[in-house]
Design a protein around this motif. Structure first.
Motif, PDB file in Angstrom:
ATOM      1  N   ILE A 123      -1.823 -56.169 -38.976  1.00 57.73           N
ATOM      2  CA  ILE A 123      -3.088 -56.886 -39.193  1.00 57.73           C
ATOM      3  C   ILE A 123      -2.801 -58.318 -39.625  1.00 57.73           C
ATOM      4  CG2 ILE A 123      -5.205 -56.933 -40.543  1.00 57.73           C
ATOM      5  CD1 ILE A 123      -4.998 -53.892 -40.749  1.00 57.73           C
ATOM      6  N   LEU A 124      -1.851 -58.475 -40.560  1.00 56.19           N
ATOM      7  CA  LEU A 124      -1.520 -59.816 -41.043  1.00 56.19           C
ATOM      8  C   LEU A 124      -0.973 -60.672 -39.903  1.00 56.19           C
ATOM      9  CD1 LEU A 124      -1.292 -61.759 -43.404  1.00 56.19           C
ATOM     10  CD2 LEU A 124       1.002 -60.915 -43.794  1.00 56.19           C
ATOM     11  N   ALA A 131       7.511 -59.204 -46.050  1.00 64.15           N
ATOM     12  CA  ALA A 131       7.314 -58.693 -47.405  1.00 64.15           C
ATOM     13  C   ALA A 131       6.287 -57.570 -47.406  1.00 64.15           C
ATOM     14  CB  ALA A 131       6.864 -59.822 -48.329  1.00 64.15           C
ATOM     15  N   LEU A 132       5.205 -57.754 -46.616  1.00 67.33           N
ATOM     16  CA  LEU A 132       4.168 -56.729 -46.585  1.00 67.33           C
ATOM     17  C   LEU A 132       4.700 -55.446 -45.955  1.00 67.33           C
ATOM     18  CD1 LEU A 132       1.230 -56.378 -47.352  1.00 67.33           C
ATOM     19  CD2 LEU A 132       0.585 -57.039 -45.068  1.00 67.33           C
ATOM     20  N   LYS A 141       1.166 -50.958 -40.226  1.00 71.75           N
ATOM     21  CA  LYS A 141      -0.230 -51.287 -39.897  1.00 71.75           C
ATOM     22  C   LYS A 141      -0.675 -52.528 -40.653  1.00 71.75           C
ATOM     23  CE  LYS A 141      -1.918 -46.942 -38.341  1.00 71.75           C
ATOM     24  NZ  LYS A 141      -2.099 -45.620 -38.906  1.00 71.75           N
ATOM     25  N   ALA A 142      -0.356 -52.577 -41.968  1.00 67.27           N
ATOM     26  CA  ALA A 142      -0.745 -53.741 -42.767  1.00 67.27           C
ATOM     27  C   ALA A 142      -0.107 -54.996 -42.194  1.00 67.27           C
ATOM     28  CB  ALA A 142      -0.327 -53.540 -44.217  1.00 67.27           C
ATOM     29  N   ILE A 167       7.569 -64.657 -43.557  1.00 69.39           N
ATOM     30  CA  ILE A 167       8.014 -64.059 -44.819  1.00 69.39           C
ATOM     31  C   ILE A 167       6.949 -63.091 -45.330  1.00 69.39           C
ATOM     32  CG2 ILE A 167       8.591 -64.577 -47.210  1.00 69.39           C
ATOM     33  CD1 ILE A 167       9.767 -67.224 -46.199  1.00 69.39           C
ATOM     34  N   GLY A 168       5.667 -63.486 -45.194  1.00 66.23           N
ATOM     35  CA  GLY A 168       4.594 -62.609 -45.633  1.00 66.23           C
ATOM     36  C   GLY A 168       4.589 -61.291 -44.878  1.00 66.23           C
ATOM     37  N   ALA A 171       6.788 -53.612 -48.442  1.00 67.86           N
ATOM     38  CA  ALA A 171       6.209 -53.252 -49.734  1.00 67.86           C
ATOM     39  C   ALA A 171       5.732 -51.800 -49.787  1.00 67.86           C
ATOM     40  CB  ALA A 171       5.047 -54.187 -50.058  1.00 67.86           C
ATOM     41  N   PHE A 172       5.477 -51.209 -48.618  1.00 64.67           N
ATOM     42  CA  PHE A 172       4.911 -49.856 -48.620  1.00 64.67           C
ATOM     43  C   PHE A 172       6.013 -48.807 -48.564  1.00 64.67           C
ATOM     44  CE2 PHE A 172       1.438 -52.456 -47.290  1.00 64.67           C
ATOM     45  CZ  PHE A 172       0.315 -51.824 -47.776  1.00 64.67           C
ATOM     46  N   THR A 202       2.158 -47.023 -42.785  1.00 66.46           N
ATOM     47  CA  THR A 202       1.126 -47.838 -43.441  1.00 66.46           C
ATOM     48  C   THR A 202       1.577 -49.283 -43.502  1.00 66.46           C
ATOM     49  OG1 THR A 202       0.975 -45.911 -44.847  1.00 66.46           O
ATOM     50  CG2 THR A 202      -0.457 -47.738 -45.368  1.00 66.46           C
TER      51      THR A 202
END
Lengths: 224, 254
Positions: B161-162, B144-145, B157-158, B140-141, B148-149, B154
């Motif tokens: 990493i997560l 969501a991440l 990429k975020a 879910i994280g 979010a962008f 971007t």
């Protein structure tokens, strides 16, 4: 300027800023105290029930207080462009951002360790568990700060990133919470806690050494 | 290998490959899931202790395994996207994450259904259950991440990493039954030892495993195909593809 000098100056700048704007660092701690105060009022002030849930409450409150400080790690440097300058420097970014992790720990983790006997007293934790609580916080909070820096770097460009940061970070915090509270509970029952503390220390060493790489990648992604 | 792989940094080539692979995966999925499910749920012998309720392993175990497998695959795609900056790898993340999250949810749900008659409770805070729940939160994280962008690159990429950071959870899930020794039972099938399950129950399980693997792959490929089209919508090849698809569907209607 060598990498070490840069590291020191980043750290001292952060600490000086915190000293000039004390409320930023102190508010999360007051928040923590208030959360702790709510529980005896909410579940009843009986010492036996409080003593049983105290490790969990204190640690959950510590996780929440860590989340409150996440914005502070990179937001200002990102806004005024100095983070971009740090990315451009020849010194390794992963090493530089580890100073940010250290400053976050000094401002949010260390005060928790110092406050922990008071929190234990408020929640009538058994006397045997005081040392274990402080030790678990001392060994566990560096990992929290390192993970918090990862979360902060990943959500930097977002306007309203704070809910997202919690969503990302809390699952990663869970293992630390499990071992820390298990250590404090074992100490309360008079059992050995070395095993859990050793695992906490191992988690911290692993996260503190590897997290800077992820943070550096996140910062570079955010600055672009 | 690089000579073989590098054309697939081009979305059009990847789309053609996925398009060619998809019918095979879909067909094999239907066959293996049908065989595995019918054999496992109807014809495999009942357990001497648990009776028929053990049959949930034919869904639970494959879903749990590929909830982790999908996560690992997602993290690998994230690493490829970060290291070689290949955008076709970035688009695999939003394709894989919901499928993996669904597998995780199926594993948790079927586990709860089995736990009620066997353990007497829907949920216990056992190490394996908790770590599998964390896996769901991680999915879910990541989703969501990614969402979010405003800028998809971007966000990718975020999320990459997560996803890579979250890989630490996989060994925790795998070894949780050995390290903590709580309620959840240990592994039944291991690579090196003889499995502790009768052959008549093992074979349908292996076929179900294959079926779920192919199902995961098929769903991911379908989503990935859409991702490729969505991100390349303004390119001529995507326009041509869409025009062709709409003309064939119009013909079918007629």
């Amino acid at each position: 300027m060598t990498a070490l000098q840069l590291w020191r100056s980043v750290l001292s700048k952060d600490l000086r800023l915190a000293a000039r704007r004390r409320s930023d660092a102190i508010n999360p701690l007051i928040f923590l105290l208030m959360v702790i105060t709510l529980f005896p009022l909410g579940v009843g002030p009986g010492p036996d029930i409080l003593a049983r849930i105290a490790p969990g409450i204190i640690w959950v409150a510590a996780l929440l207080a860590t989340l409150l400080g996440v914005d502070r790690i990179f937001k200002d440097d990102y806004a005024d462009g100095s983070l971009e300058q740090l990315c451009l420097l020849p010194q390794p970014l992963a090493f530089t951002v580890s100073a940010k992790m250290v400053s976050h720990w000094l401002l949010s983790g260390l005060p928790l360790v110092i406050l922990s006997p008071l929190l234990a007293l408020l929640l009538s934790l058994p006397g045997d568990a005081y040392a274990a609580l402080s030790a678990s916080l001392l060994l566990g909070t560096p990992a929290l700060s390192a993970l918090a820096a990862i979360g902060a770097s990943l959500t930097l460009p977002l306007q309203r990133g704070s809910a997202l940061v919690s969503l990302i970070l809390l699952p990663l915090f869970i293992p630390i919470l499990i071992f820390a509270t298990s250590a404090v509970e074992s100490a309360g029952m008079g059992m050995a806690v070395h095993g859990q503390l050793a695992i906490l220390a191992a988690i911290s060493v692993l996260t503190v050494t590897l997290a800077p790489l992820a943070v550096a990648a996140g910062v570079r992604m955010s600055v672009n | 290998m690089w000579r073989w792989l590098h054309p697939y940094a081009k979305p059009e080539a990847t789309y053609r490959l996925v398009d060619k692979m998809l019918p095979w995966f879909a067909g094999l999925t239907v066959i293996s899931l049908l065989v595995g499910m019918v054999w496992g749920l109807a014809f495999a012998p009942a357990d001497y202790q648990q009776g028929d309720s053990y049959r949930i392993i034919y869904i639970h175990v494959p879903a749990a395994i590929f909830s982790m497998g999908a996560y690992f695959g997602m993290a690998i795609c994230g690493a490829i996207a970060l290291i070689w900056q290949i955008k076709t790898a970035e688009w695999a993340l939003p394709a894989i994450a919901p499928v993996g999250a669904a597998m995780t949810a199926i594993a948790l749900f079927t586990g709860a259904i089995w736990g009620k008659p066997m353990w007497g409770t829907w949920w216990v805070w056992d190490a394996r259950l908790t770590s599998e729940l964390i896996l769901l939160f991680l999915y879910i994280g990541v989703m969501a991440l990614y969402a979010a962008f405003d800028d998809a690159r971007t966000g990718a990429k975020a999320a990459s990493i997560l996803a890579i950071v979250g890989v630490v959870n996989l060994p925790i899930i795998h070894y949780s039954v050995e390290w903590w020794n709580t309620l959840h039972q240990g592994a039944t099938i291991t690579k090196f030892e003889r499995p502790s399950i009768a052959n008549s129950m093992l074979w349908p399980l292996l076929i179900s495993l294959l079926g779920f693997m192919l199902l995961t792959a098929t769903l991911v490929l379908m989503r990935y195909k859409n991702q490729l089209l969505k991100h390349e919508l303004n390119r001529p090849w995507a326009q041509a593809e869409l025009a062709q698809a709409s003309s064939t569907s119009a013909e079918e209607k007629r």
